[in-house]
Design a protein around this motif. Sequence first.
Motif, mmCIF file in Angstrom:
data_model
loop_
_atom_site.group_PDB
_atom_site.id
_atom_site.type_symbol
_atom_site.label_atom_id
_atom_site.label_comp_id
_atom_site.label_asym_id
_atom_site.label_seq_id
_atom_site.Cartn_x
_atom_site.Cartn_y
_atom_site.Cartn_z
ATOM 1 N N LYS A 1 4.766 2.773 6.063
ATOM 2 C CA LYS A 1 3.791 1.808 6.584
ATOM 3 C C LYS A 1 4.279 1.208 7.899
ATOM 4 O O LYS A 1 5.456 1.291 8.238
ATOM 5 N N GLY A 2 3.360 0.600 8.628
ATOM 6 C CA GLY A 2 3.699 -0.033 9.895
ATOM 7 C C GLY A 2 3.242 0.817 11.062
ATOM 8 O O GLY A 2 2.219 1.501 10.990
ATOM 9 N N ASP B 1 -1.399 0.341 7.105
ATOM 10 C CA ASP B 1 -0.967 -0.307 5.874
ATOM 11 C C ASP B 1 -0.843 0.761 4.789
ATOM 12 O O ASP B 1 -1.395 1.862 4.933
ATOM 13 N N PRO B 2 -0.160 0.457 3.676
ATOM 14 C CA PRO B 2 -0.081 1.437 2.593
ATOM 15 C C PRO B 2 -1.478 1.830 2.108
ATOM 16 O O PRO B 2 -2.380 1.002 2.019
#
Length: 174
Positions: free
Chosen positions: A102-103, A149-150
């Motif tokens: 993520k990120g 995001d996840p």
Amino acid sequence: MRRATLAFVALLALAALTLPAAASSGKHARKAANRCAKHTRCAQVHRLGTRPSHTERLLDLGQPPQEPGSGDPPPSDPVLAGFVSVGAKEFALTLSRPLVGKGSVRVELRNIGEDPHNLVVSPEGTHTPLASFSTIDPGTYERKTVALDPGRYQLWCSLEGHEAKGMSVTLRVQ
């Protein structure tokens, strides 16, 4: 003369490495030892014990080594990659990896086909673009950094009819 001696020593070392353990302790080993005793500069072959695996050698320097089966929890999850390359050709998209962290994720669109293609990144189940790549010609690429995001994301070519012909793929983010 010196070359012949070095070649002989190398041959002995090779023979010691290739002989099974039972044979090396018998007749062949005694012959080699007798020949070796005649030379003043003789190489000795040392057999190493079992090498630890890569994971055993890669220890966290902040933690003391643990005994196997000590009941401690396993180490934390590895860091996932922050890069994915998407290969586009008629009529398919191929991911370099199906899972990223993520990120900020660096996404690369590579046109490996014969026709122009583009790429849209959207949450799975929607066609709401989070990122759009321009239409690129064959043999070219474009990179963008996308905040993800996840979850699961749909990557698809938005040119007319391309998605319907199979130019869509799912990327998972953890």
